[in-house]
Design a protein around this motif. Structure first.
Motif, PDB file in Angstrom:
ATOM      1  N   ARG A  10       0.837  -1.199   0.000  1.00 10.60           N
ATOM      2  CA  ARG A  10       0.000   0.000   0.000  1.00 10.60           C
ATOM      3  C   ARG A  10       0.880   1.260   0.000  1.00 10.60           C
ATOM      4  NH1 ARG A  10      -2.356   3.400   3.544  1.00 10.60           N
ATOM      5  NH2 ARG A  10      -1.177   2.653   5.329  1.00 10.60           N
ATOM      6  N   ILE A  11       1.977   1.196   0.750  1.00 12.60           N
ATOM      7  CA  ILE A  11       2.811   2.386   0.900  1.00 12.60           C
ATOM      8  C   ILE A  11       3.826   2.538  -0.226  1.00 12.60           C
ATOM      9  CG2 ILE A  11       4.490   3.504   2.440  1.00 12.60           C
ATOM     10  CD1 ILE A  11       2.804   2.166   4.720  1.00 12.60           C
ATOM     11  N   VAL A  12       4.363   1.414  -0.736  1.00 14.13           N
ATOM     12  CA  VAL A  12       5.382   1.565  -1.786  1.00 14.13           C
ATOM     13  C   VAL A  12       4.795   1.736  -3.182  1.00 14.13           C
ATOM     14  CG1 VAL A  12       7.186   0.331  -0.502  1.00 14.13           C
ATOM     15  CG2 VAL A  12       5.763  -0.922  -2.143  1.00 14.13           C
ATOM     16  N   CYS A  13       3.532   1.377  -3.379  1.00 16.78           N
ATOM     17  CA  CYS A  13       2.936   1.480  -4.717  1.00 16.78           C
ATOM     18  C   CYS A  13       2.906   2.932  -5.166  1.00 16.78           C
ATOM     19  CB  CYS A  13       1.520   0.911  -4.730  1.00 16.78           C
ATOM     20  SG  CYS A  13       0.712   1.139  -6.335  1.00 16.78           S
ATOM     21  N   PRO A  14       3.645   3.267  -6.254  1.00 16.51           N
ATOM     22  CA  PRO A  14       3.676   4.668  -6.675  1.00 16.51           C
ATOM     23  C   PRO A  14       2.427   5.082  -7.459  1.00 16.51           C
ATOM     24  CG  PRO A  14       5.156   3.339  -8.047  1.00 16.51           C
ATOM     25  CD  PRO A  14       4.507   2.405  -7.090  1.00 16.51           C
ATOM     26  N   GLY A  15       1.652   4.095  -7.921  1.00 20.82           N
ATOM     27  CA  GLY A  15       0.547   4.431  -8.816  1.00 20.82           C
ATOM     28  C   GLY A  15      -0.829   4.410  -8.173  1.00 20.82           C
ATOM     29  N   GLY A  16      -0.881   4.199  -6.863  1.00 18.43           N
ATOM     30  CA  GLY A  16      -2.177   4.155  -6.180  1.00 18.43           C
ATOM     31  C   GLY A  16      -3.062   3.021  -6.672  1.00 18.43           C
ATOM     32  N   ALA A  17      -2.426   1.896  -7.055  1.00 21.70           N
ATOM     33  CA  ALA A  17      -3.204   0.783  -7.613  1.00 21.70           C
ATOM     34  C   ALA A  17      -3.709  -0.176  -6.539  1.00 21.70           C
ATOM     35  CB  ALA A  17      -2.341   0.012  -8.615  1.00 21.70           C
ATOM     36  N   VAL A  18      -3.205   0.000  -5.314  1.00 23.83           N
ATOM     37  CA  VAL A  18      -3.525  -0.972  -4.263  1.00 23.83           C
ATOM     38  C   VAL A  18      -4.664  -0.460  -3.384  1.00 23.83           C
ATOM     39  CG1 VAL A  18      -2.606  -2.259  -2.293  1.00 23.83           C
ATOM     40  CG2 VAL A  18      -1.131  -1.778  -4.263  1.00 23.83           C
ATOM     41  N   ASN A  19      -5.793  -1.122  -3.467  1.00 25.97           N
ATOM     42  CA  ASN A  19      -6.912  -0.788  -2.588  1.00 25.97           C
ATOM     43  C   ASN A  19      -6.850  -1.760  -1.407  1.00 25.97           C
ATOM     44  OD1 ASN A  19      -9.322  -0.373  -1.301  1.00 25.97           O
ATOM     45  ND2 ASN A  19     -10.568  -0.422  -3.155  1.00 25.97           N
ATOM     46  N   TRP A  20      -6.286  -1.252  -0.307  1.00 21.52           N
ATOM     47  CA  TRP A  20      -5.884  -2.108   0.811  1.00 21.52           C
ATOM     48  C   TRP A  20      -6.893  -2.006   1.954  1.00 21.52           C
ATOM     49  CZ3 TRP A  20      -4.268  -2.705   5.849  1.00 21.52           C
ATOM     50  CH2 TRP A  20      -3.294  -3.672   6.126  1.00 21.52           C
ATOM     51  N   ASN A  21      -7.387  -3.132   2.382  1.00 23.10           N
ATOM     52  CA  ASN A  21      -8.283  -3.145   3.547  1.00 23.10           C
ATOM     53  C   ASN A  21      -7.891  -4.281   4.464  1.00 23.10           C
ATOM     54  OD1 ASN A  21     -10.537  -1.166   3.692  1.00 23.10           O
ATOM     55  ND2 ASN A  21     -10.644  -1.730   1.528  1.00 23.10           N
ATOM     56  N   TYR A  22      -8.428  -4.239   5.677  1.00 25.88           N
ATOM     57  CA  TYR A  22      -8.234  -5.374   6.565  1.00 25.88           C
ATOM     58  C   TYR A  22      -9.167  -6.486   6.100  1.00 25.88           C
ATOM     59  CZ  TYR A  22      -6.257  -1.919   9.837  1.00 25.88           C
ATOM     60  OH  TYR A  22      -5.512  -0.932  10.422  1.00 25.88           O
ATOM     61  N   PRO A  23      -8.797  -7.762   6.349  1.00 28.56           N
ATOM     62  CA  PRO A  23      -9.759  -8.842   6.097  1.00 28.56           C
ATOM     63  C   PRO A  23     -10.955  -8.681   7.054  1.00 28.56           C
ATOM     64  CG  PRO A  23      -7.546  -9.714   6.490  1.00 28.56           C
ATOM     65  CD  PRO A  23      -7.523  -8.261   6.854  1.00 28.56           C
ATOM     66  N   ARG A  24     -12.020  -9.394   6.780  1.00 28.98           N
ATOM     67  CA  ARG A  24     -13.172  -9.358   7.695  1.00 28.98           C
ATOM     68  C   ARG A  24     -12.729  -9.832   9.071  1.00 28.98           C
ATOM     69  NH1 ARG A  24     -18.106 -12.486   6.309  1.00 28.98           N
ATOM     70  NH2 ARG A  24     -16.733 -14.041   5.356  1.00 28.98           N
ATOM     71  N   GLY A  25     -13.460  -9.420  10.099  1.00 30.69           N
ATOM     72  CA  GLY A  25     -13.092  -9.751  11.475  1.00 30.69           C
ATOM     73  C   GLY A  25     -12.824 -11.238  11.664  1.00 30.69           C
ATOM     74  N   GLY A  26     -11.694 -11.556  12.306  1.00 33.19           N
ATOM     75  CA  GLY A  26     -11.362 -12.941  12.603  1.00 33.19           C
ATOM     76  C   GLY A  26     -10.670 -13.679  11.478  1.00 33.19           C
ATOM     77  N   PHE A  27     -10.645 -13.081  10.275  1.00 34.36           N
ATOM     78  CA  PHE A  27     -10.004 -13.741   9.136  1.00 34.36           C
ATOM     79  C   PHE A  27      -8.597 -13.196   8.917  1.00 34.36           C
ATOM     80  CE2 PHE A  27     -14.499 -14.495   8.233  1.00 34.36           C
ATOM     81  CZ  PHE A  27     -14.468 -15.847   7.916  1.00 34.36           C
ATOM     82  N   GLY A  28      -7.880 -13.872   8.040  1.00 33.33           N
ATOM     83  CA  GLY A  28      -6.550 -13.414   7.664  1.00 33.33           C
ATOM     84  C   GLY A  28      -5.466 -14.085   8.473  1.00 33.33           C
ATOM     85  N   VAL A  29      -4.308 -13.417   8.533  1.00 31.99           N
ATOM     86  CA  VAL A  29      -3.176 -14.013   9.219  1.00 31.99           C
ATOM     87  C   VAL A  29      -3.462 -14.100  10.717  1.00 31.99           C
ATOM     88  CG1 VAL A  29      -1.864 -11.891   9.700  1.00 31.99           C
ATOM     89  CG2 VAL A  29      -0.653 -14.037   9.296  1.00 31.99           C
ATOM     90  N   CYS A  30      -2.933 -15.134  11.344  1.00 25.96           N
ATOM     91  CA  CYS A  30      -3.171 -15.322  12.770  1.00 25.96           C
ATOM     92  C   CYS A  30      -1.859 -15.803  13.386  1.00 25.96           C
ATOM     93  CB  CYS A  30      -4.280 -16.361  12.932  1.00 25.96           C
ATOM     94  SG  CYS A  30      -4.951 -16.412  14.577  1.00 25.96           S
ATOM     95  N   PHE A  31      -1.031 -14.837  13.819  1.00 26.53           N
ATOM     96  CA  PHE A  31       0.288 -15.196  14.354  1.00 26.53           C
ATOM     97  C   PHE A  31       0.143 -15.983  15.644  1.00 26.53           C
ATOM     98  CE2 PHE A  31       1.798 -11.161  12.089  1.00 26.53           C
ATOM     99  CZ  PHE A  31       2.325 -11.866  11.020  1.00 26.53           C
ATOM    100  N   ARG A  32       0.900 -17.072  15.735  1.00 24.94           N
ATOM    101  CA  ARG A  32       0.833 -17.911  16.929  1.00 24.94           C
ATOM    102  C   ARG A  32       1.872 -17.506  17.972  1.00 24.94           C
ATOM    103  NH1 ARG A  32       2.352 -22.968  14.834  1.00 24.94           N
ATOM    104  NH2 ARG A  32       3.257 -21.678  13.220  1.00 24.94           N
ATOM    105  N   PHE A  33       2.923 -16.803  17.517  1.00 28.18           N
ATOM    106  CA  PHE A  33       3.962 -16.372  18.465  1.00 28.18           C
ATOM    107  C   PHE A  33       4.102 -14.844  18.507  1.00 28.18           C
ATOM    108  CE2 PHE A  33       5.153 -20.628  16.961  1.00 28.18           C
ATOM    109  CZ  PHE A  33       5.019 -21.302  18.170  1.00 28.18           C
ATOM    110  N   GLY A  34       4.259 -14.255  17.361  1.00 25.96           N
ATOM    111  CA  GLY A  34       4.275 -12.791  17.298  1.00 25.96           C
ATOM    112  C   GLY A  34       5.594 -12.147  17.679  1.00 25.96           C
TER     113      GLY A  34
END
Lengths: 90, 432
Positions: free
Chosen positions: A66-90
């Motif tokens: 989202r930050i490095v894209c120079p052309g504004g092509a990335v429409n970045w959102n969080y996944p829906r609640g509870g979905f996505g990456v889930c770090f076990r150690f962090g």
């Protein structure tokens, strides 16, 4: 150990069919830098037969693209609640 | 519709601290977390400095899932096959009140959330905040991704981390630029405690914190780190996003190269990968007070850009905790006045200063500029290692004095005496 093996050990709660990031790849064709290709730490961005392809399945939601894209092509959102990456150690 | 005194977005150290302090004061407070559990989206190096949290939860180390108290701090300039290090060891750090602990965030954040819940806060996980609810230009609640997910509050605290999509919708913060952020990539390696102790020269449950500049990131602005946990090692690198955009080295390859470095590999060779992580770090964000609060809204922790990197010390969680306290006290002050407008919220920067958050960031305001100097990441680490080589090798024939050694190394690097003086001045200005 390859990145693919490392990715296998990350826990994801996959929200099938609901991408949280949408990349407007029509903008990418004209982008000469394409920093996303090497900045994304989990290789979600790849070139396939001269076109940029984005796969969101291994996304760890860092926000780099989202930050490095120079052309504004990335429409970045969080996944829906509870979905996505889930770090076990962090 | 439910109404709370405060809604906090994000169950990380900033949000949970604010929740804990407010709940203890009897406020009705709701914490919304987008992950499955607190910590599931979080990553840090990681070291947690103990003194701030000790004031909130006395002797927290007896109950919290800490890994090891850090007694060895090592900072190294790393070259291809040499390193020049500075070590500070203090065995006094192995007993109360300690100084810092290594922790794993998924465990620690869950425990910290429990403390806030036991004090009376409500935690709702699996919940993304999509937007604010506005009324006459002020924030009066949040819209979540849940069905009938609109929630009202006197005040909303944005503690939703570095990307803080919500804080930007509140027009509270400008978006990050590549110059304002670094990418951290890290691996958790499982290793038996005895192997960790042997490799890192530790006894019992003492821990080590290593930071590296130079070859750790192959000369790119940033650095490498290793922290020892009980039976795991955290190893990673941090790279400035603006540098990453300019070069064609992948962060995951840089990390793998760092692990395989001949001086690093012996430390971690017994480690087995358990998790690979990546996260952004806000760096050098200059806050104006307008970017910290707005009618009905406050920002804390990474969402407000509160981190401090002076090269030697790196702080994030500590500032998050302190900003959480300041945010909670601001809310209590506004509660007494029954006024959550900017006028009363303006006490927030004053409290941030009182708790050291803004004071430190202002004091070290020149550090980000100093840390941008590319010579710090290539020329000087190499120079340090060359000095080491000259100091510790014996050649036949007459020996060189220190000034000759420096002069030769300097000429080889086309580093003028003026460059060095300039850099020392910038370093002094940035860090002193």
């Amino acid at each position: 150990m390859s990145i693919d093996d490392k990715l296998l050990r990350i826990r994801f709660v996959v929200d099938s069919g609901t991408p949280h990031i949408i990349v407007d790849t029509t903008r990418c064709a004209g982008c000469s830098e394409k920093p996303c290709l090497f900045a994304c730490p989990v290789q979600c961005y790849k070139m396939e037969s001269h076109a940029l392809v984005f796969n969101w399945e291994n996304c760890v939601e860092c926000g780099t693209c989202r930050i490095v894209c120079p052309g504004g092509a990335v429409n970045w959102n969080y996944p829906r609640g509870g979905f996505g990456v889930c770090f076990r150690f962090g | 519709m439910n109404k709370f005194e405060a809604i906090i977005i994000g169950a990380g150290p900033a949000g949970l601290t604010a929740a804990l302090v407010l709940a203890r004061a009897g406020k009705e407070v709701l914490v919304l977390e987008r992950g499955e559990y607190p910590g599931s989206k979080n990553m840090f190096g990681g070291v947690l400095y103990s003194k701030g949290l000790h004031e909130l939860i006395p002797d927290f180390w007896d109950k919290a899932p800490i890994e090891r108290p850090v007694t060895r701090w090592v900072i190294s300039a790393l070259d291809k096959d040499a390193s020049f290090s500075m070590e500070y060891k203090n065995v006094g750090y192995a007993k109360a009140p300690y100084n810092a602990f290594t922790v794993l965030r998924s465990k620690f954040d869950c425990w910290y959330a429990q403390q806030a819940e036991e004090a009376g806060a409500t935690l709702l996980t699996d919940t993304v905040v999509e937007d604010f609810i506005w009324e006459q230009g002020r924030v009066v609640g949040v819209k979540t991704g849940r069905d009938e997910g609109e929630l009202l509050a006197d005040v909303v605290i944005c503690a939703d981390g570095v990307n803080s999509l919500v804080a930007r919708k509140g027009v509270i913060r400008k978006d990050l630029l590549p110059e304002d952020a670094s990418l951290g990539v890290k691996e958790i390696l499982a290793m038996p405690a005895e192997s960790i102790n042997r490799a890192f020269a530790l006894t019992g449950n003492e821990g080590a914190a290593y930071t590296f500049v130079g070859a750790a990131t192959q000369g790119i602005p940033g650095g490498g780190f290793i922290y020892t946990n009980r039976e795991k090692v955290s190893i990673g690198i941090v790279i400035k996003l603006s540098s990453l955009s300019k070069m064609s080295k992948r962060p995951e390859d840089l990390l793998e190269d760092f692990k395989r470095h001949p001086l690093i590999w012996p430390l971690i060779k017994e480690g087995e990968n358990r998790e690979y992580l990546a996260h952004l770090i806000p760096e050098g964000i200059q806050n104006s007070s307008k970017s910290l609060y707005k009618d009905g809204l406050l920002a804390a922790g990474d969402a407000a850009g509160f981190t401090l990197s002076t090269g030697i010390r790196v702080e994030g969680v500590n500032l998050a905790i302190m900003s959480g306290i300041a945010a909670a006290e601001t809310v209590m002050h506004c509660g007494e006045k029954k006024d959550f407008s900017e006028k009363e919220l303006s006490i927030y920067p004053l409290l941030l200063r009182k708790y050291g958050v803004l004071a430190d960031i202002e004091k070290f305001r020149h550090a980000p500029h100093f840390l941008k100097n590319p010579r710090l990441y290539q020329t000087y680490p190499e120079l340090a290692c060359q000095l080491g080589e000259s100091l510790f090798s014996v050649e036949p024939g007459p020996k060189k004095g220190l000034s000759e050694i420096v002069k030769e190394a300097r000429q080889g690097k086309q580093l003028s005496r003026f460059d060095i003086i300039k850099d020392i001045y910038a370093g002094w200005r940035g860090l002193a």
